[in-house]
Design an enzyme around this catalytic site. Sequence first.
Site, PDB file in Angstrom:
ATOM      1  N   SER A  21       0.845  -1.195   0.000  1.00  0.00           N
ATOM      2  CA  SER A  21       0.000   0.000   0.000  1.00  0.00           C
ATOM      3  C   SER A  21       0.872   1.233   0.000  1.00  0.00           C
ATOM      4  O   SER A  21       2.015   1.204   0.475  1.00  0.00           O
ATOM      5  CB  SER A  21      -0.882   0.025   1.255  1.00  0.00           C
ATOM      6  OG  SER A  21      -1.526   1.281   1.364  1.00  0.00           O
ATOM      7  N   TYR A  76      -1.865  -1.460  10.645  1.00  0.00           N
ATOM      8  CA  TYR A  76      -1.993  -1.748   9.204  1.00  0.00           C
ATOM      9  C   TYR A  76      -0.781  -1.229   8.429  1.00  0.00           C
ATOM     10  O   TYR A  76      -0.191  -1.948   7.623  1.00  0.00           O
ATOM     11  CB  TYR A  76      -3.280  -1.105   8.692  1.00  0.00           C
ATOM     12  CG  TYR A  76      -3.517  -1.239   7.212  1.00  0.00           C
ATOM     13  CD1 TYR A  76      -4.035  -2.410   6.670  1.00  0.00           C
ATOM     14  CD2 TYR A  76      -3.245  -0.188   6.335  1.00  0.00           C
ATOM     15  CE1 TYR A  76      -4.270  -2.526   5.299  1.00  0.00           C
ATOM     16  CE2 TYR A  76      -3.476  -0.295   4.975  1.00  0.00           C
ATOM     17  CZ  TYR A  76      -3.994  -1.469   4.465  1.00  0.00           C
ATOM     18  OH  TYR A  76      -4.222  -1.584   3.117  1.00  0.00           O
TER      19      TYR A  76
HETATM   20  P1  NAD Z   1     -11.357  -6.278   0.043  1.00  0.00           P
HETATM   21  O1  NAD Z   1     -12.020  -6.204   1.360  1.00  0.00           O
HETATM   22  O2  NAD Z   1     -12.204  -6.408  -1.144  1.00  0.00           O
HETATM   23  O3  NAD Z   1     -10.283  -7.452   0.019  1.00  0.00           O
HETATM   24  C1  NAD Z   1      -9.621  -7.903   1.171  1.00  0.00           C
HETATM   25  C2  NAD Z   1      -9.858  -9.394   1.262  1.00  0.00           C
HETATM   26  O4  NAD Z   1      -9.017  -9.939   2.273  1.00  0.00           O
HETATM   27  C3  NAD Z   1     -11.263  -9.790   1.649  1.00  0.00           C
HETATM   28  O5  NAD Z   1     -12.106  -9.881   0.545  1.00  0.00           O
HETATM   29  C4  NAD Z   1     -11.040 -11.125   2.333  1.00  0.00           C
HETATM   30  O6  NAD Z   1     -11.389 -12.182   1.471  1.00  0.00           O
HETATM   31  C5  NAD Z   1      -9.570 -11.186   2.609  1.00  0.00           C
HETATM   32  N1  NAD Z   1      -9.319 -11.503   4.014  1.00  0.00           N
HETATM   33  C6  NAD Z   1      -9.298 -10.649   5.067  1.00  0.00           C
HETATM   34  N2  NAD Z   1      -9.079 -11.344   6.209  1.00  0.00           N
HETATM   35  C7  NAD Z   1      -8.958 -12.652   5.856  1.00  0.00           C
HETATM   36  C8  NAD Z   1      -8.728 -13.843   6.586  1.00  0.00           C
HETATM   37  N3  NAD Z   1      -8.537 -13.838   7.919  1.00  0.00           N
HETATM   38  N4  NAD Z   1      -8.706 -15.018   5.899  1.00  0.00           N
HETATM   39  C9  NAD Z   1      -8.886 -15.044   4.551  1.00  0.00           C
HETATM   40  N5  NAD Z   1      -9.080 -13.935   3.810  1.00  0.00           N
HETATM   41  C10 NAD Z   1      -9.123 -12.755   4.466  1.00  0.00           C
HETATM   42  O7  NAD Z   1     -10.463  -4.955  -0.059  1.00  0.00           O
HETATM   43  P2  NAD Z   1      -9.267  -4.531  -1.049  1.00  0.00           P
HETATM   44  O8  NAD Z   1      -9.131  -3.082  -0.837  1.00  0.00           O
HETATM   45  O9  NAD Z   1      -9.462  -5.069  -2.395  1.00  0.00           O
HETATM   46  O10 NAD Z   1      -8.015  -5.220  -0.364  1.00  0.00           O
HETATM   47  C11 NAD Z   1      -7.097  -6.014  -1.075  1.00  0.00           C
HETATM   48  C12 NAD Z   1      -5.687  -5.620  -0.672  1.00  0.00           C
HETATM   49  O11 NAD Z   1      -5.439  -4.294  -1.112  1.00  0.00           O
HETATM   50  C13 NAD Z   1      -5.448  -5.633   0.827  1.00  0.00           C
HETATM   51  O12 NAD Z   1      -4.181  -6.191   1.090  1.00  0.00           O
HETATM   52  C14 NAD Z   1      -5.422  -4.154   1.169  1.00  0.00           C
HETATM   53  O13 NAD Z   1      -4.642  -3.891   2.306  1.00  0.00           O
HETATM   54  C15 NAD Z   1      -4.804  -3.592  -0.083  1.00  0.00           C
HETATM   55  N6  NAD Z   1      -4.981  -2.155  -0.274  1.00  0.00           N
HETATM   56  C16 NAD Z   1      -6.220  -1.628  -0.455  1.00  0.00           C
HETATM   57  C17 NAD Z   1      -6.354  -0.258  -0.623  1.00  0.00           C
HETATM   58  C18 NAD Z   1      -7.700   0.375  -0.810  1.00  0.00           C
HETATM   59  O14 NAD Z   1      -7.788   1.606  -0.761  1.00  0.00           O
HETATM   60  N7  NAD Z   1      -8.756  -0.366  -1.012  1.00  0.00           N
HETATM   61  C19 NAD Z   1      -5.220   0.568  -0.630  1.00  0.00           C
HETATM   62  C20 NAD Z   1      -3.972  -0.013  -0.467  1.00  0.00           C
HETATM   63  C21 NAD Z   1      -3.859  -1.376  -0.291  1.00  0.00           C
END
Ligand code: NAD
Length: 301
Positions: A193, A206
């Site tokens: 991130s 985080y």
């Molecule tokens: P999202 O909620 O759609 O995806 C995160 C997924 O993590 C969930 O769908 C879930 O299936 C999985 N997860 C969480 N805890 C779990 C567990 N204990 N066991 C199995 N699976 C688990 O949200 P997203 O934003 O698409 O997140 C995906 C990645 O992107 C993450 O690593 C997040 O930190 C990163 N990210 C997101 C953003 C943003 O703004 N959305 C920014 C930077 C980084």
Amino acid sequence: MSDSKTDRVTMQDPRFQYPRPPFPRQPQSAPGLDAEMDPKPDHGESSYVGHNRLAGRKALVTGADSGIGSAAALAFAREGADVAMSFLPEEARDAHKIAALIEAEGRKAILLPGDITDPAFCKTLVQDAATALGGLDILVNNAGKQTNQDSIDDVSEEQFDRTLKTNLYAMFWICKAATPLLKPGSSIINTASVVAYKAPEILLDYSTTKAGIITFTKVLAKQLIEKGIRVNAVAPGPFWTALQPSGGQPQDAVEKFGSSVPLGRPGQPVEIAPIYVFLASQEASYVTGETYGATGGTGLA
Ligand code: NAD
Ligand code: MG
């Protein structure tokens, strides 16, 4: 969104290509569902067009039910890959929707629900994925947990532990189980991130994990190039996913989500999927140990 906005080919001003804040408040409990989001994110359902870049590849993607992981999983399938999908059991509704789209491409979608904070499950996950796909050559560690808190006083030991287990330990457990199965030419991609570089004060645990993911990626890349395996990270800025309204951000920040970046809006998951495709493909043959940003203009440095 996903049904009306289908044109990702015609030249256009990227600031106005997708919805801009303000957004409605929409509290959900973690892990949150894409199906409950307003406006609906674009995961590429109608918009991602594949070009056979990953024909015959076998991918395991964590967090593949929703958000960035689902856009990567769907793009992989449109590029010709079979996909094993990791997600939490309570996210089955989102996962089934993405699986149906993958299968509509004539590709395999293997559903592997379970909790990756359990090391035994992580091992089983990798084995089950490899068995069902007949091998493994792309691994995307993308699952993540994000819970905002104003102060260290509000971060419980339980929260700290679960954030580190989900974001860091699971990546270690999954990589450890997968590495012996990966052949030369395989690719590991870890979702980091922008907060690894620019950490907001409300994301102590985080942001710590996201900085750790980048260092883990760099070191593992050095180790695994001896086996012809590349390892890279992707660092998103603000993306419109269920992570944010389900505790990742306070609701007043959800209302103006994306307003602080130069593009003035959050990214849609489909806008970052091509980076995962590139890093997974042989086109990235000279790319390892790198971190690719898609930050809406803030940059990583
Ligand atoms: P999202 O909620 O759609 O995806 C995160 C997924 O993590 C969930 O769908 C879930 O299936 C999985 N997860 C969480 N805890 C779990 C567990 N204990 N066991 C199995 N699976 C688990 O949200 P997203 O934003 O698409 O997140 C995906 C990645 O992107 C993450 O690593 C997040 O930190 C990163 N990210 C997101 C953003 C943003 O703004 N959305 C920014 C930077 C980084
Ligand atoms: Mg989800």
